[in-house]
Motif scaffolding. Structure first.
Motif, PDB file in Angstrom:
ATOM      1  N   GLU A  79      68.028  40.307  60.008  1.00  0.00           N
ATOM      2  CA  GLU A  79      67.406  41.242  59.066  1.00  0.00           C
ATOM      3  C   GLU A  79      66.959  40.474  57.813  1.00  0.00           C
ATOM      4  O   GLU A  79      67.652  39.574  57.342  1.00  0.00           O
ATOM      5  N   TYR A  85      73.814  50.488  58.431  1.00  0.00           N
ATOM      6  CA  TYR A  85      73.225  50.917  59.699  1.00  0.00           C
ATOM      7  C   TYR A  85      73.809  52.263  60.113  1.00  0.00           C
ATOM      8  O   TYR A  85      75.030  52.400  60.266  1.00  0.00           O
ATOM      9  N   TYR A  87      74.694  54.820  62.842  1.00  0.00           N
ATOM     10  CA  TYR A  87      75.013  54.597  64.255  1.00  0.00           C
ATOM     11  C   TYR A  87      75.541  55.896  64.845  1.00  0.00           C
ATOM     12  O   TYR A  87      76.474  56.505  64.295  1.00  0.00           O
ATOM     13  N   ARG A 165      67.048  56.741  63.815  1.00  0.00           N
ATOM     14  CA  ARG A 165      67.818  55.746  64.565  1.00  0.00           C
ATOM     15  C   ARG A 165      67.011  55.338  65.806  1.00  0.00           C
ATOM     16  O   ARG A 165      67.279  55.786  66.921  1.00  0.00           O
ATOM     17  N   LEU A 179      70.818  53.302  66.778  1.00  0.00           N
ATOM     18  CA  LEU A 179      71.023  52.527  65.550  1.00  0.00           C
ATOM     19  C   LEU A 179      69.800  52.642  64.663  1.00  0.00           C
ATOM     20  O   LEU A 179      68.656  52.548  65.134  1.00  0.00           O
ATOM     21  N   VAL A 181      68.312  51.221  60.756  1.00  0.00           N
ATOM     22  CA  VAL A 181      68.506  50.323  59.621  1.00  0.00           C
ATOM     23  C   VAL A 181      68.341  51.114  58.326  1.00  0.00           C
ATOM     24  O   VAL A 181      67.352  51.835  58.140  1.00  0.00           O
TER      25      VAL A 181
END
Length: 405
Positions: A79, A85, A87, A165, A179, A181
Motif C-alpha cells: 500500500e 482495513y 473486513y 469492500r 476487504l 482499504v
C-alpha cells in the motif's frame, strides 16, 4: 485504552486469484489440507504460515525467502499509504445460523506484557505453539495472519458498514471474505477513537499475541514491533459464533471408563452413531455434563463434587461452569500420558474414534460471549483451547510487514 494504528498493508496484486491463494489460520490446517492448499496455487499463503524446509534453509528461513521472492516478482504489492482495513465474513444464506461479521484490521498496540493494560487475554497458551510462531516471526518479520480482539465499544459495526469492500475471496465452506482499504484520515481517526474508548478482549490468536510481546522484548528497536495485526470486532452476539473445542485422545488407558469413574459419574449413552452423537450433545446442554466417545460407544460424564469439588473451588468462580476447566480438573488426570488433539466438530471427532484415528474423545459444551467477558473482567484466563471462533479470517487478504508498518 487500546490503540489501533494504520499500516502499509501488503496484498496480492491479482484480486482475481484470491480464492486460490488465501488459506485458513495455521492452527486449523491438518496435513491433508496443507497439501491441498499447496497444490491449489504456487503462491498460496500456506507456504508462509506452514512452510517446509528446503535443502538450504529451515522452514522459517524458507518462509522469509518465499515472502521476499513474491514481493520481488510482483505477486505482492505494498500500500502506498498507511491504512486500516474493513473486513467482513458472511456465511452462506442456507447455513444453520447465517452470520455476518464485520470488523476492522489494524496494528493493535501491545501492552507491556500479556494480561496487563487494556488488551485482555481470556485463554492460556501452549508452549510449543508459542515457540513455533516466534521462530516464524523472527525470520519473516511479518504478521502473516490477524489475531482477533473484541471491542466493548458500541457502534463499531455501524461505523464500518458504509465502507466498500471490493477485494473478495470465497473459502471452501462458502464463506465470503471482503476487504476494503480505509485510507481517509478522518475515517481512520474516528475508528481509532471509538476502539480506544473501552478495553479489548482477545478472542483468538493468544499464541501469536504472546509471541509478539516476546519478540518485542528481544528486539525492542525493530520497526513495527510495538503492534500486531488484529481484527477488531464489536463484542455482540450477532457478530460472533463461538464453538467448543473437543479433545481427541491418543494413547488412552485401556480401562478409561473405570479410571474416569474415580472422579465422574459415568453413564452409558449407547452406540457411537451420528444420531447418537446428536442426542448426546443435546443431553450435555440439558444436564450440564461432558460427553465421552470411546471404543464402547457414548457416555456422559458428570464430575463428582465430593471428588473434585475442592479443586474446582480453587478456580475463579467465572470458570466453574466452563467445560474446559472441568475437563482439566475431573478428566485430564485419568488420561495419564495420553496426548490430545483439538477439533471443533463433535461429529468429526466421533467418526475419528469410530474409524480408529483416535482412542477416545471428550466432548465439551461451548462458552458464551458473556462467559468470555466475565473471565476477562475478572482478569482470569480460561484453559487453552476453550473457544473456537467461526468463521475464521483468511490468511492472505492482507499482510503486515514490520519494516513497512
Amino acid at each position: 485504552m487500546p490503540e489501533l494504528l494504520p499500516f502499509r498493508g501488503v496484498r496480492y496484486t491479482d484480486d482475481a486469484s484470491l480464492d486460490a491463494v488465501v488459506a485458513p489460520p495455521y492452527d486449523v490446517i491438518d496435513e491433508d489440507e496443507r497439501v491441498a492448499l499447496e497444490a491449489r496455487d504456487p503462491h498460496n499463503a500456506v507456504r508462509l504460515i506452514l512452510p517446509r524446509p528446503t535443502t538450504d534453509a529451515d522452514p522459517y528461513e524458507a518462509a522469509a525467502e518465499t515472502l521476499t521472492a513474491w514481493r520481488d516478482a510482483g505477486v505482492l504489492t505494498t500500500e502506498s499509504t498507511p491504512a486500516l482495513y474493513a473486513y467482513s465474513m458472511s456465511t452462506p444464506a442456507d447455513a444453520a445460523r447465517p452470520l455476518h461479521t464485520l470488523g476492522v484490521l489494524g496494528g493493535l498496540e501491545l501492552p507491556e506484557r500479556p494480561g496487563v493494560g487494556d488488551v485482555l487475554p481470556h485463554e492460556r497458551t501452549l508452549p510449543k505453539a508459542r515457540s513455533d510462531r516466534l521462530a516464524l516471526l523472527r525470520a519473516t518479520r511479518a504478521n502473516l495472519d490477524p489475531i482477533w480482539a473484541l471491542s466493548l465499544s458500541e457502534g463499531l459495526t455501524a461505523m464500518l458498514a458504509p465502507i466498500a469492500r471490493p477485494h473478495v475471496a470465497i473459502d471452501d465452506e462458502g464463506v465470503r471474505h471482503e476487504l476494503g482499504v480505509i485510507d481517509d484520515v478522518a475515517t481512520i481517526d474516528a475508528i481509532r477513537a471509538l476502539v480506544a474508548k473501552t478495553p479489548a478482549v482477545l478472542a483468538d490468536g493468544h499464541h501469536r499475541f504472546e509471541t509478539a510481546c516476546n519478540f518485542r522484548r528481544e528486539a525492542p528497536t525493530t520497526a513495527g514491533v510495538d503492534e500486531i495485526m488484529t481484527l477488531v470486532v464489536e463484542l455482540a452476539e450477532d457478530q460472533l459464533a463461538v464453538h467448543p473445542i473437543h479433545r481427541l485422545v491418543h494413547g488412552a488407558p485401556a480401562d478409561l471408563r473405570t479410571a474416569l469413574a474415580q472422579t465422574c459419574a459415568v453413564v452409558d449413552r449407547g452406540p457411537n452413531t451420528d444420531a447418537g452423537v446428536g442426542a448426546l450433545l443435546e443431553r450435555m446442554q440439558a444436564e450440564a455434563v461432558l460427553g465421552l466417545v470411546d471404543g464402547s460407544g457414548l457416555a456422559t460424564l458428570a464430575p463428582l463434587p465430593e471428588r473434585v469439588g475442592t479443586a474446582l473451588a480453587e478456580l475463579a468462580k467465572c470458570l466453574h461452569d466452563v467445560d474446559a476447566a472441568r475437563f482439566d480438573v475431573a478428566v485430564r488426570p485419568a488420561l495419564g500420558d495420553a496426548t490430545l488433539a483439538y477439533r471443533d466438530d463433535a461429529h468429526d471427532v466421533a467418526a475419528m474414534v469410530r474409524s480408529g484415528k483416535g482412542d477416545a474423545a471428550l466432548l465439551l459444551r461451548g462458552v458464551t460471549v458473556d462467559d468470555i467477558r466475565a473471565a476477562a473482567d475478572a482478569g482470569e484466563r480460561m484453559p487453552e483451547k476453550t473457544t473456537f471462533f467461526a468463521p475464521k479470517p483468511r490468511t492472505g487478504m492482507v499482510f503486515r510487514l514490520l519494516d513497512e508498518a
